[in-house]
Design a protein around this motif. Structure first.
Motif, PDB file in Angstrom:
ATOM      1  N   ASN A  80       3.648 -15.657   7.111  1.00  0.00           N
ATOM      2  CA  ASN A  80       3.615 -15.994   8.542  1.00  0.00           C
ATOM      3  C   ASN A  80       4.170 -17.406   8.717  1.00  0.00           C
ATOM      4  O   ASN A  80       3.655 -18.179   9.502  1.00  0.00           O
ATOM      5  CB  ASN A  80       2.150 -15.900   9.018  1.00  0.00           C
ATOM      6  CG  ASN A  80       1.963 -16.256  10.469  1.00  0.00           C
ATOM      7  OD1 ASN A  80       2.811 -15.952  11.303  1.00  0.00           O
ATOM      8  ND2 ASN A  80       0.847 -16.903  10.791  1.00  0.00           N
ATOM      9  N   THR A  99      -1.950 -11.269  11.588  1.00  0.00           N
ATOM     10  CA  THR A  99      -2.499 -12.560  11.166  1.00  0.00           C
ATOM     11  C   THR A  99      -3.986 -12.614  11.510  1.00  0.00           C
ATOM     12  O   THR A  99      -4.485 -11.799  12.286  1.00  0.00           O
ATOM     13  CB  THR A  99      -1.761 -13.744  11.840  1.00  0.00           C
ATOM     14  OG1 THR A  99      -2.154 -13.819  13.211  1.00  0.00           O
ATOM     15  CG2 THR A  99      -0.246 -13.605  11.736  1.00  0.00           C
ATOM     16  N   ASN A 101      -5.950 -14.595  13.261  1.00  0.00           N
ATOM     17  CA  ASN A 101      -6.466 -14.905  14.607  1.00  0.00           C
ATOM     18  C   ASN A 101      -5.449 -14.634  15.718  1.00  0.00           C
ATOM     19  O   ASN A 101      -5.798 -14.112  16.769  1.00  0.00           O
ATOM     20  CB  ASN A 101      -6.874 -16.384  14.660  1.00  0.00           C
ATOM     21  CG  ASN A 101      -7.920 -16.710  13.613  1.00  0.00           C
ATOM     22  OD1 ASN A 101      -9.090 -16.382  13.764  1.00  0.00           O
ATOM     23  ND2 ASN A 101      -7.496 -17.341  12.517  1.00  0.00           N
ATOM     24  N   HIS A 206      -7.531 -26.147   9.892  1.00  0.00           N
ATOM     25  CA  HIS A 206      -6.536 -25.172   9.435  1.00  0.00           C
ATOM     26  C   HIS A 206      -5.224 -25.859   9.024  1.00  0.00           C
ATOM     27  O   HIS A 206      -4.567 -25.432   8.072  1.00  0.00           O
ATOM     28  CB  HIS A 206      -6.275 -24.116  10.506  1.00  0.00           C
ATOM     29  CG  HIS A 206      -5.348 -23.033  10.046  1.00  0.00           C
ATOM     30  ND1 HIS A 206      -5.555 -22.323   8.887  1.00  0.00           N
ATOM     31  CD2 HIS A 206      -4.182 -22.567  10.565  1.00  0.00           C
ATOM     32  CE1 HIS A 206      -4.564 -21.463   8.717  1.00  0.00           C
ATOM     33  NE2 HIS A 206      -3.719 -21.596   9.716  1.00  0.00           N
TER      34      HIS A 206
HETATM   35  C1  MLT Z   1      -3.743 -17.066  12.308  1.00  0.00           C
HETATM   36  O1  MLT Z   1      -3.484 -16.036  12.943  1.00  0.00           O
HETATM   37  O2  MLT Z   1      -4.887 -17.487  12.134  1.00  0.00           O
HETATM   38  C2  MLT Z   1      -2.654 -17.935  11.746  1.00  0.00           C
HETATM   39  O3  MLT Z   1      -1.454 -17.643  12.248  1.00  0.00           O
HETATM   40  C3  MLT Z   1      -2.848 -18.230  10.304  1.00  0.00           C
HETATM   41  C4  MLT Z   1      -1.664 -18.859   9.609  1.00  0.00           C
HETATM   42  O4  MLT Z   1      -0.830 -18.133   9.087  1.00  0.00           O
HETATM   43  O5  MLT Z   1      -1.533 -20.078   9.540  1.00  0.00           O
END
Ligand code: MLT
Length: 255
Positions: A80, A99, A101, A206
């Protein structure tokens, strides 16, 4: 227009009547913006990794992309990462994206009046377009995808939501918009990072996790403002939840 921010996906009140801009700044909505700007035909949104695998069985030509813990799940073609995906020839390709979230939040908003995927990468174009499709009596909600499967607050999404509130208020010529308290909080938060959005990503849990797994370049990329003019919009096509580019240039931003 009532401008609201949902700090978690579950805070969206009556999605049916609302135009929504979903934010997963790190990284799903930045990735969606990037791949559509690079000429991908569409992105098929999967709420979970299992759903993505099922979709891929039906549509094997599509690139299977996504992440768990920031990394591609087993058997996926790509992760991603907007930086990684921008390096591919995506013209005309379909992608399936799952993904933790971001795609989960998008999937949950199927009933909304209109849903866009927003990021700093398409900030001005997406805000203008969403403002144009919102009626004066309507409401516009910027939805933060959050973390831990959308159950916890995430700093980076709230900061970028504030950037959208600023742009939306401008697009609506000041007087036409009324901010909720959550929108005011997000706006003030954005103003504390506006000079250097990357600092917000460094402060975020994150963001730090992505740096630890070697994805720091994505933080730089996702902090770029208005790199692209594409406005990704959620649509149900043949029963599939897909995201298409609604506009490709800021200058063309008319609904
Ligand atoms: C997510 O949906 O939480 C993100 O896009 C996670 C990521 O790939 O950084």
């Amino acid at each position: 227009v009532q401008l609201d921010v949902a700090l978690l996906p579950r805070d969206v009140i009556e999605p049916e009547g609302s135009v929504c801009i979903v934010i997963d700044a790190l990284r799903a909505t930045s990735t969606i913006t990037t791949v559509l700007a690079c000429g991908a035909r569409d992105v098929l949104v999967a709420g979970t990794v299992d759903e993505a695998r099922r979709l891929h069985e039906e549509i094997p030509d599509a690139l299977l992309c996504g992440e768990v813990g920031g990394l591609p799940p087993q058997g996926f073609d790509h992760g991603n990462s907007p930086v990684e995906l921008e390096g591919l020839d995506l013209r005309g390709r379909r992608l399936i994206l799952a993904t933790s979230n971001g795609t989960r939040a998008l999937s949950g908003l199927r009933p909304a009046r209109a849903v866009f995927a927003g990021s700093l990468l398409n900030l001005t174009a997406c805000a203008r377009w969403a403002a144009l499709v919102t009626t004066p009596q309507g409401s516009l909600t910027v939805v933060c995808s959050g973390t831990e499967l959308g159950t916890r607050f995430s700093l980076e999404d709230a900061v970028v939501a504030g950037a959208f509130i600023e742009r939306l208020a401008t697009a609506m010529e000041g007087g036409r918009s009324v901010l909720s308290d959550a929108a005011t909080v997000a706006l003030r938060l954005w103003r504390s990072y506006a000079e250097r959005p990357r600092a917000a990503f460094d402060d975020a849990v994150h963001g730090r996790a992505l740096v630890r797994i070697g994805m720091g370049a994505d933080l730089d990329r996702c902090a770029e403002i208005d790199r692209y003019g594409v406005v990704p919009r959620l649509r149900v096509v043949d029963g599939l939840l897909t995201v298409h580019g609604d506009a490709t240039r800021i200058d063309d931003s008319r609904p």
